[in-house]
Design an enzyme around this catalytic site. Structure first.
Site, short mmCIF file in Angstrom:
data_model
loop_
_atom_site.label_atom_id
_atom_site.label_comp_id
_atom_site.label_asym_id
_atom_site.label_seq_id
_atom_site.Cartn_x
_atom_site.Cartn_y
_atom_site.Cartn_z
N ARG A 111 22.84 -7.36 -1.42
CA ARG A 111 21.54 -5.93 -1.37
C ARG A 111 21.40 -5.08 -0.86
O ARG A 111 21.89 -4.28 -0.58
CB ARG A 111 20.45 -6.63 -1.44
N ASN A 149 11.54 -3.97 -2.99
CA ASN A 149 10.84 -4.82 -1.80
C ASN A 149 11.81 -4.07 -0.39
O ASN A 149 12.86 -3.94 -0.64
CB ASN A 149 12.09 -6.36 -2.41
N GLU A 150 10.35 -4.33 0.52
CA GLU A 150 11.27 -4.10 1.28
C GLU A 150 11.58 -2.63 1.55
O GLU A 150 13.61 -3.68 2.18
CB GLU A 150 11.71 -5.23 1.91
N GLU A 307 4.94 -11.85 2.69
CA GLU A 307 5.62 -12.59 2.95
C GLU A 307 5.65 -13.54 4.30
O GLU A 307 5.22 -11.96 5.14
CB GLU A 307 7.27 -12.67 2.33
N TRP A 315 18.64 -15.77 9.09
CA TRP A 315 18.99 -14.33 9.33
C TRP A 315 18.84 -14.26 11.22
O TRP A 315 19.34 -13.40 11.30
CB TRP A 315 18.28 -13.15 8.72
N GLU A 355 20.46 -17.08 1.16
CA GLU A 355 19.17 -17.39 1.77
C GLU A 355 18.98 -19.36 1.98
O GLU A 355 17.90 -19.47 1.36
CB GLU A 355 18.17 -16.87 1.08
N LYS A 356 19.71 -19.49 1.46
CA LYS A 356 19.83 -21.16 1.39
C LYS A 356 19.75 -21.89 2.27
O LYS A 356 19.06 -23.41 2.44
CB LYS A 356 21.30 -21.51 0.48
N PHE A 357 19.85 -21.54 3.28
CA PHE A 357 19.22 -22.41 4.97
C PHE A 357 17.55 -21.38 5.43
O PHE A 357 17.25 -22.37 6.75
CB PHE A 357 19.96 -22.05 5.77
N HIS A 358 16.56 -21.11 3.93
CA HIS A 358 15.55 -20.21 4.63
C HIS A 358 14.59 -21.09 3.68
O HIS A 358 15.07 -22.05 3.15
CB HIS A 358 15.61 -18.94 4.23
#
Ligand code: GAL
Ligand code: ZN
Length: 663
Positions: A111, A149-150, A307, A315, A355-358
């Site tokens: 991204r 975003n950020e 957030e 991460w 980010e599926k494990f976030h």
């Protein structure tokens, strides 16, 4: 300033419905209502779906999402959706891709793969903003706008030719002519004199140390380029929408390259993202510091936590999950320190993507989970705290912080790599935290008159005007403490001659003739029993009294800690890196001298912060220890509704918020 606060505390998170089939959306809204969610950020990474090919917009799905949320009574912080360009942009305009210092291209597929100086990116992104804002300006669900975003998270430094040209433009603005630039950059050194603007580049990978002022200016330029995107989007939004406009900062977490102090005037409300280094058992100190710093950037006003995480992130090397109760402590610590909203990344845990494990508010395992139950509990807590909205945080201590000083002090070819910017900040902050004292983290140019004590950790680069203001503050009765390697250079990173600590010599009443940094692991002792490492220097008192001196090391008998009376106040110099017990003792002496006391005396590990609104005050008590504590407090505990008449008991790991009886 556009009004952003609602009736209570905002609660919710990033909502990315485009990752899910539409059948899921109604369940989402139903669960949001169950949890008490009242604000979600929508569309942050939706550019590729909203504009699937150049100039062709598809808003149908977003129309349906916003209507559904509105019907469910959920308000929306709508993104401008410019955070990450779609793949078609790089294909049509490969020059929009960012480059590293060694020339490597950063390709799409992650991204934020865009050059921050790209005019093509700017134009395409503003077209998107125009389209999105034009369509949803009046949508009843939309209460806030979320720019990008950020900004700068992954692409802050771009060394491509487009950025090189933009850098030259920025330098022309700053210096006007080449003589002034050559002077500021000290180019008489190493045959670096520039005879033509076209000869100047970003500090690309060089055979050895690049010119320090060139590096510093490139860091300034890079922060300004990111800020320019914020400003451009906001200027356009302001012609189209009425709602307040924000973007999520990343204050804390060692994020170094955006000068958020300079960005603060470009948002209607300050919002921040914060993630714990979860493997660190004292991560709640870093959280507190980040929150106090966010409040400082917001000028003391309430701010929004845009957030954080309900549990693990994805991460870090080891993504430690939050134990039961930690989510509540973390969220309410932000509220204690001035947040009027508590949002998370993200609503529903992704089933695909990086980010599926976030963690999320709704985990993969669904609502029948510890996380979702704690989310619902938090929703109830925040409803019970509605009345604190708009109040401010009590703080008698300021710690000075300047991103430019951070950039400058960590440039290469310095006396010791062990001198890092946040080291003393964390040390002093930790000592205050352990003493139960709240501090504002503010820029050196802030109005200091309301503080009893000011701490200046490692203020290597400092402006004359800020030094003069500090001098006046001490003369008027303030107490200040400055740590080593401060005041050494001016804005151009040129040494202030005549002895260190340069700009602070008069204020501190000392003159240092030479630095004596220590070897790795080497320790020195002081005559008050303290130990220290990393740094010593040959200090001569020049008006200051000596509080302690070295008994060994390279400089036995030389002062390590001094105090200088100036007017009605005093200026302390800490010329070495004191260990933690010695730092705690130093801070205790400073608090005592300045007359600063904790909101309520509490055992170590129990965090106590007071918010205030006119006559009303609220005491937040967060018990990070494994045992129940009892504190002398009278008032109504808002989370339980119970009265405490003089004594408040807070069980291990729990939080209490008391509307205090008036004294
Ligand atoms: C932030 C970002 C979010 C998400 C989150 C994960 O940096 O704004 O989009 O990536 O981190 O922790
Ligand atoms: Zn570039």
């Amino acid at each position: 300033m556009r009004r952003w606060q609602g009736d209570g505390i905002h609660f919710g998170g990033d909502y990315n419905p485009e990752q899910w089939p539409e059948e899921t959306w109604s369940e989402d809204v139903e669960l949001m209502r169950r949890a008490g969610v009242n604000l979600v950020s929508v569309g942050i990474f939706s550019w590729a779906l909203l504009e699937p090919s150049p100039g062709r917009f598809e808003f149908g799905w977003l129309d349906r999402v916003l209507d559904l949320l509105h019907d469910g009574g959920i308000q929306v912080d709508l993104a401008t959706a410019t955070a990450s360009p779609p793949p078609w942009l790089a294909r049509a305009h490969p020059e929009t891709l960012p480059r590293r210092a060694d020339g490597a291209v950063l390709w799409p597929g992650g991204r934020q793969a865009y050059c921050p100086s790209s005019p093509v990116f700017r134009e395409r992104s503003l077209e998107l903003v125009r389209a999105v804002a034009g369509r949803y300006a009046e949508h009843p669900a939309v209460v806030m706008w979320h720019v990008s975003n950020e900004l700068g998270c992954h692409n802050v430094h771009c060394y491509c030719d487009v950025s090189a040209e933009a850098f030259r433009g920025w330098l022309r603005e700053r210096y006007g002519d080449l003589d002034r630039l050559n002077d500021a950059w000290g180019t008489a050194f190493w045959s670096q004199r520039y005879g033509d603007w076209a000869e100047i580049n970003p500090p690309r990978t060089a055979p050895t140390f690049a010119n320090p002022t060139q590096q510093l200016d490139f860091l300034r330029f890079s922060s300004d380029e990111q800020r320019a995107q914020l400003r451009a989007e906001r200027a356009l939004l302001k012609t189209l929408v009425q709602q307040p406009i924000t973007t999520n900062f990343m204050i804390g977490m060692n994020v170094k390259h955006m000068d958020y102090h300079s960005w603060a005037p470009d948002v209607d409300l300050v919002s921040n993202d914060h993630y714990l280094t979860a493997a660190d058992p004292l991560a709640h100190l870093g959280l507190a510091l980040a929150a106090d710093h966010t409040r400082g950037v917001a000028g003391g006003d309430p701010w929004l936590l845009m957030e954080h995480s309900t549990s693990a992130v994805n991460w870090q090397p080891r993504n430690v999950a939050k134990l039961p109760g930690q989510l509540r402590r973390n969220s309410l610590a932000h509220v204690a320190r001035g947040a009027d909203g508590v949002l998370f990344f993200q609503w529903r845990a992704s089933r695909a993507g990086a980010e599926k494990f976030h963690s999320a508010l709704v985990p993969h395992a669904g609502p029948d989970t510890k996380v979702f139950r704690e989310v619902c509990q938090l929703g109830a807590d925040l409803r019970a705290l509605a009345e604190v909205r708009g109040s401010r945080v009590d703080a008698d201590v300021a710690i000075l912080f300047d991103w430019e000083a951070w950039w400058a002090v960590e440039l290469d070819s310095h006396p010791s790599v062990d001198v890092t910017y946040t080291d003393r900040l964390n040390a002093l902050y930790g000592a205050l935290w352990r003493a139960g004292v709240t501090a504002d983290i503010v820029h050196p140019s802030a109005d200091l008159s309301r503080y009893r004590l000011v701490l200046a950790p490692t203020l290597y680069l400092v402006r004359d005007a800020d030094v003069e203001a500090l001098h006046r503050y001490v003369e008027a009765g303030g107490t200040v403490a400055v740590t080593y390697f401060s005041g050494v250079v001016d804005e151009n990173d040129h040494i202030r001659l005549g002895g260190y600590p340069g700009a602070f010599r008069d204020l501190l009443g000392v003159r240092t003739e030479e630095f004596f940094p220590l070897r790795a692991g080497e320790q020195v002792r002081l005559d008050d029993g303290s130990t220290a490492d990393v740094w010593t220097e040959w200090v001569h008192p020049d008006g200051a009294e000596v509080l302690s001196s070295y008994t060994d090391g390279p400089l036995p008998g030389v002062p390590a800690l001094t105090r200088h009376r100036v007017g009605d106040g005093a200026a302390w110099y800490v010329a070495t890196r004191l260990d933690e017990p010695a730092t705690d003792r130093l801070v205790a002496r400073l608090l005592d001298e300045a007359g600063v006391r904790p909101a309520v005396p509490a055992p170590t590990g129990v965090e106590v912060v007071r918010r205030r609104d006119g006559e009303r005050t609220w005491l937040f008590v967060l018990n990070h220890t494994g045992a129940q504590v009892r504190l002398p407090v009278a008032g109504v505990e808002l989370l339980t509704g119970e009265r405490c008449a003089g004594e408040l008991a807070v069980p291990a790991g729990e939080v209490a918020v008391v509307r205090e009886d008036r004294a």
